[in-house]
Design a protein around this motif. Structure first.
Motif, PDB file in Angstrom:
ATOM      1  N   GLU A   2      -6.888  36.886  70.034  1.00 35.04           N
ATOM      2  CA  GLU A   2      -6.654  36.347  71.371  1.00 35.04           C
ATOM      3  C   GLU A   2      -6.003  37.401  72.273  1.00 35.04           C
ATOM      4  OE1 GLU A   2      -4.545  32.528  73.505  1.00 35.04           O
ATOM      5  OE2 GLU A   2      -4.766  32.492  71.325  1.00 35.04           O
ATOM      6  N   GLU A  44      -7.795  39.285  75.611  1.00 40.82           N
ATOM      7  CA  GLU A  44      -7.370  38.497  76.788  1.00 40.82           C
ATOM      8  C   GLU A  44      -7.791  39.136  78.108  1.00 40.82           C
ATOM      9  OE1 GLU A  44      -3.225  37.839  76.059  1.00 40.82           O
ATOM     10  OE2 GLU A  44      -2.699  39.955  76.240  1.00 40.82           O
ATOM     11  N   ARG A  67     -11.671  38.840  78.371  1.00 40.12           N
ATOM     12  CA  ARG A  67     -12.062  37.458  78.648  1.00 40.12           C
ATOM     13  C   ARG A  67     -11.895  37.138  80.141  1.00 40.12           C
ATOM     14  NH1 ARG A  67      -9.015  33.351  79.332  1.00 40.12           N
ATOM     15  NH2 ARG A  67      -7.159  34.339  78.446  1.00 40.12           N
ATOM     16  N   LEU A  68     -10.789  37.594  80.732  1.00 36.94           N
ATOM     17  CA  LEU A  68     -10.570  37.376  82.171  1.00 36.94           C
ATOM     18  C   LEU A  68     -11.673  38.041  82.987  1.00 36.94           C
ATOM     19  CD1 LEU A  68      -6.700  38.014  82.433  1.00 36.94           C
ATOM     20  CD2 LEU A  68      -7.877  35.826  82.768  1.00 36.94           C
ATOM     21  N   LEU A  79     -14.740  38.860  82.007  1.00 37.65           N
ATOM     22  CA  LEU A  79     -15.980  38.099  81.789  1.00 37.65           C
ATOM     23  C   LEU A  79     -16.002  36.839  82.651  1.00 37.65           C
ATOM     24  CD1 LEU A  79     -18.577  37.271  80.196  1.00 37.65           C
ATOM     25  CD2 LEU A  79     -17.084  36.271  78.466  1.00 37.65           C
ATOM     26  N   GLU A  80     -14.887  36.113  82.671  1.00 37.30           N
ATOM     27  CA  GLU A  80     -14.818  34.865  83.460  1.00 37.30           C
ATOM     28  C   GLU A  80     -14.945  35.139  84.962  1.00 37.30           C
ATOM     29  OE1 GLU A  80     -11.168  32.921  82.373  1.00 37.30           O
ATOM     30  OE2 GLU A  80     -11.907  32.405  80.378  1.00 37.30           O
ATOM     31  N   MET A  81     -14.280  36.205  85.432  1.00 36.78           N
ATOM     32  CA  MET A  81     -14.265  36.477  86.870  1.00 36.78           C
ATOM     33  C   MET A  81     -15.570  37.082  87.362  1.00 36.78           C
ATOM     34  SD  MET A  81     -10.470  37.880  87.863  1.00 36.78           S
ATOM     35  CE  MET A  81     -10.200  38.836  86.376  1.00 36.78           C
ATOM     36  N   TYR A  82     -16.156  37.999  86.570  1.00 32.01           N
ATOM     37  CA  TYR A  82     -17.264  38.803  87.094  1.00 32.01           C
ATOM     38  C   TYR A  82     -18.569  38.657  86.301  1.00 32.01           C
ATOM     39  CZ  TYR A  82     -13.132  40.845  89.275  1.00 32.01           C
ATOM     40  OH  TYR A  82     -11.947  41.026  89.954  1.00 32.01           O
ATOM     41  N   ALA A  83     -18.538  37.823  85.247  1.00 25.43           N
ATOM     42  CA  ALA A  83     -19.757  37.540  84.478  1.00 25.43           C
ATOM     43  C   ALA A  83     -20.434  38.804  83.951  1.00 25.43           C
ATOM     44  CB  ALA A  83     -20.740  36.715  85.324  1.00 25.43           C
ATOM     45  N   THR A 124      -2.556  37.790  82.444  1.00 22.95           N
ATOM     46  CA  THR A 124      -2.763  36.810  81.382  1.00 22.95           C
ATOM     47  C   THR A 124      -2.132  35.472  81.728  1.00 22.95           C
ATOM     48  OG1 THR A 124      -2.359  38.752  80.007  1.00 22.95           O
ATOM     49  CG2 THR A 124      -2.754  36.691  78.870  1.00 22.95           C
ATOM     50  N   GLU A 133      -7.695  42.189  87.429  1.00 19.32           N
ATOM     51  CA  GLU A 133      -8.721  41.811  88.414  1.00 19.32           C
ATOM     52  C   GLU A 133      -9.291  43.047  89.108  1.00 19.32           C
ATOM     53  OE1 GLU A 133      -6.864  37.585  89.998  1.00 19.32           O
ATOM     54  OE2 GLU A 133      -7.766  38.930  91.469  1.00 19.32           O
ATOM     55  N   SER A 158     -17.063  46.060  86.897  1.00 21.92           N
ATOM     56  CA  SER A 158     -18.245  45.191  86.892  1.00 21.92           C
ATOM     57  C   SER A 158     -19.254  45.654  87.940  1.00 21.92           C
ATOM     58  CB  SER A 158     -17.844  43.727  87.138  1.00 21.92           C
ATOM     59  OG  SER A 158     -17.195  43.579  88.391  1.00 21.92           O
TER      60      SER A 158
END
Lengths: 215, 215
Positions: A14, A18, A21-22, A24-28, A179, A199, A206
């Motif tokens: 985890e 971390e 994962r952020l 991936l979630e924000m910028y795919a 995080t 970010e 990205s």
């Protein structure tokens, strides 16, 4: 994919993933995270930075060979970023420099928030005359301190102190703030731009990843 | 929404909205475009820049009053960007500074491509020691020249000339290159990062817009 380097050793999946994962979630975009070996406490002084530098370069070279199109050194101090750039041909993004240049794009006075005693040199160098003041939320020496209601109040109070001194942009000098989602809390409370280091590195990484993929 | 300032006067809606349309398509944020009055030829020397500066400030102030949360001066020379920042409270992004700081995040030697005789001063200042060379594709004095097969070949040839001199990142000093999609062509042909000025201003402006909207 994007290769993301954590500059502390962890067997906890985890923790390892971390930041990735952020992003991936924000910028795919796909992110592969890995950490340097044998430094469970990470980088906390000159000696541990010297020790980490060749490990960061070795890991980055391995990630490039593994097919990563962009590398990210996910630490606000940008450890070994320049060195790694001389050893790989793919772009290398550092959290501290990405966040600081993003603040410069806005061009307004900057307050830096972190949990260590000082601002990373790379951030001070880039921010230059835009840098007004560094602050550490009172009583906070660990990002988990900020997860309590009292810690959260201290972070908001610290941001307000910066704003009273004329800053118009807040930049984080600590990836741990990402995080715990501190940027979202401060933006909601204070309505000013907050540059979160993970970010910022993710925004540029990205964009470059998509370019180099031909998207 | 984002307020986007064109620094040339046009009654042609397609021209007026071309940068805003690109930013909407790329980043899915609402953009309201407007242009300064009585300068159909835009800014092309010191005199026309001095003439444009107060018009840019007046338009930016009007856009802020109109509810725009972020302003963009969509020109690689960043005209009146610093001046406008002193006259509004919302963030002001310039195409030239956003593109140049984005190149600095990558930290590799930069070649700049444009259609004028010189690189905007703001870009040279920011790029500093990373700046290697400026080039104008041969025979190209207008972006529409690049829409022909010959113009396209000249742009690719110019980029290759830059790469032979050791640059690893290309930055555009002309927002007209965005409209014709030159970045995509060069990325596909050469596989190196290309910083497009409208893409760069949109990347940061859309990020700030989402922050300030609480997304």
């Amino acid at each position: 994919m994007i290769g993301l380097i954590r500059v502390l050793t962890t067997a906890n999946a985890e923790v390892l993933h971390e930041h990735g994962r952020l992003i991936l979630e924000m910028y795919a975009v796909p992110v592969k995270s890995d950490c340097i070996p044998e430094q469970p406490l990470g980088i906390y002084n000159d000696e541990t930075e010297q020790l980490a530098n060749p490990k960061i370069v070795a890991l980055g070279k391995h990630m490039e060979q593994d097919g990563c199109k962009v590398l990210v050194v996910s630490c606000a101090a940008d450890p070994a970023v320049e060195l790694l750039r001389r050893n790989v041909s793919v772009p290398v993004i550092g959290a501290g420099s990405a966040a600081s240049y993003m603040a410069r794009m806005i061009g307004k006075p900057v307050g830096v928030m972190g949990i260590t005693d000082t601002v990373p040199a790379v951030m001070l160098d880039i921010l230059g005359d835009l840098f007004i003041r560094y602050i550490r939320p009172e009583g906070v020496t660990n990002t988990t301190d900020l997860l309590t209601p009292a810690g959260r109040e201290q972070a908001i109070a610290a941001a307000k102190t910066l704003m009273e001194q004329g800053i118009e942009v807040i930049v984080f000098a600590c990836t741990g703030f990402s995080t715990i989602g501190l940027a979202g809390i401060l933006r909601k409370e204070l309505n000013i731009p907050v540059i979160d280091a993970v970010e910022a590195e993710g925004l540029i990484a990205s964009n470059l990843y998509r370019q180099l993929r031909g998207e």
